[in-house]
Design a protein around this motif. Sequence first.
Motif, PDB file in Angstrom:
ATOM      1  N   ASN A 179     -38.162  43.357  33.299  1.00 39.36           N
ATOM      2  CA  ASN A 179     -36.840  42.785  33.034  1.00 39.36           C
ATOM      3  C   ASN A 179     -36.899  41.302  33.374  1.00 39.36           C
ATOM      4  O   ASN A 179     -37.080  40.932  34.523  1.00 39.36           O
ATOM      5  CB  ASN A 179     -35.786  43.497  33.892  1.00 39.36           C
ATOM      6  N   ASP A 200     -32.520  39.550  33.054  1.00 37.53           N
ATOM      7  CA  ASP A 200     -31.508  40.359  32.359  1.00 37.53           C
ATOM      8  C   ASP A 200     -31.296  39.912  30.920  1.00 37.53           C
ATOM      9  O   ASP A 200     -30.220  40.116  30.343  1.00 37.53           O
ATOM     10  CB  ASP A 200     -30.168  40.341  33.113  1.00 37.53           C
ATOM     11  N   TRP A 220     -36.061  42.823  27.870  1.00 44.34           N
ATOM     12  CA  TRP A 220     -36.480  44.109  28.404  1.00 44.34           C
ATOM     13  C   TRP A 220     -37.744  44.533  27.668  1.00 44.34           C
ATOM     14  O   TRP A 220     -37.731  44.756  26.464  1.00 44.34           O
ATOM     15  CB  TRP A 220     -35.365  45.127  28.183  1.00 44.34           C
ATOM     16  N   GLN A 233     -32.077  49.314  27.828  1.00 36.16           N
ATOM     17  CA  GLN A 233     -31.101  48.769  28.778  1.00 36.16           C
ATOM     18  C   GLN A 233     -30.065  47.864  28.104  1.00 36.16           C
ATOM     19  O   GLN A 233     -29.257  47.235  28.777  1.00 36.16           O
ATOM     20  CB  GLN A 233     -31.830  47.985  29.870  1.00 36.16           C
ATOM     21  N   LEU A 263     -30.210  44.931  26.695  1.00 33.57           N
ATOM     22  CA  LEU A 263     -30.263  43.504  26.967  1.00 33.57           C
ATOM     23  C   LEU A 263     -30.348  42.749  25.637  1.00 33.57           C
ATOM     24  O   LEU A 263     -30.606  43.341  24.597  1.00 33.57           O
ATOM     25  CB  LEU A 263     -31.469  43.185  27.849  1.00 33.57           C
ATOM     26  N   GLU A 320     -35.163  43.129  23.281  1.00 40.66           N
ATOM     27  CA  GLU A 320     -35.944  44.287  23.694  1.00 40.66           C
ATOM     28  C   GLU A 320     -37.274  44.270  22.940  1.00 40.66           C
ATOM     29  O   GLU A 320     -37.306  44.043  21.730  1.00 40.66           O
ATOM     30  CB  GLU A 320     -35.196  45.584  23.398  1.00 40.66           C
TER      31      GLU A 320
END
Length: 275
Positions: A91, A94, A97, A106, A108, A111
């Motif tokens: 990560n 944030d 990902w 997740q 974000l 990805e």
Amino acid sequence: MNNYLEFNFKISPLHPWNEILMAELIEIGFDSFTEEHDGILAYIQKDLFNEEDLKEVSTLNNNEVTTSYTFQEMPNINWNEEWEKNFSPINVEDKVWIRAEFHENQNLPHEIIIQPKMSFGTGHHATTYLMIQQMLDMDFQNKTVLDMGCGTSVLAIFAKQKGAGKTVAIDIDEWSVENSRENAERNGVELEISQGTAENLGGENFDIILANINRNILISDIPTYVSVLNKGGQLLLSGLCFFDVDDVLEVCNQQNLTLKKKLQKEEWVSLLLEK
């Protein structure tokens, strides 16, 4: 499959010497690591191992740290299985990902899904993190990009997600080329992927070059990178321990590169330079 040797290194104190030792072992051909509570497991193809190279590793001869090791032959290692046992997602602030297919999304902004053919050591996580962290603030829109020593091509994939134009990914290892093609398809991006080294460069120029490799290769290949980097272009480097930085910057200065940003995570460093 190639037969591997597994080295069990005991290290005291563990930190930061486990990271430093991994960096040094990478330079002599070790390619995979697993952290233990009292050291590391390190793997190298049997036909690449040179005992004299190992004897010259500075951490093993440093009075500030106590080390010992044993080794055994590990025929037909299933690297996918080893990797799945040891890999955790990355990560980055944030915002990004990086995960395998068996990890949950997740949600974000970015990805990246990868499935390497080899296991990842913690040092690889840190250098990947630093490269992505640097890339977050860089402009890739319609830029020509080279991911040198691409490995899984996670950096090339992220460059495409950030709007890069033509993106070339090169690695010396056949497994990386195959894996990069799989990962590009997995993430729905188009990459030009080939097997080779810096010696294969020269046919085209790039706006951005990404090189997450190691000290020795970088020092050797930076002049070649500069020769194919457009004026005003950016060279992003990692795979470096903190004690490598001065040597690498000396070469960069000789090539008239300007240091724009330096980031460090644990013992690892990333350098953003401009031509």
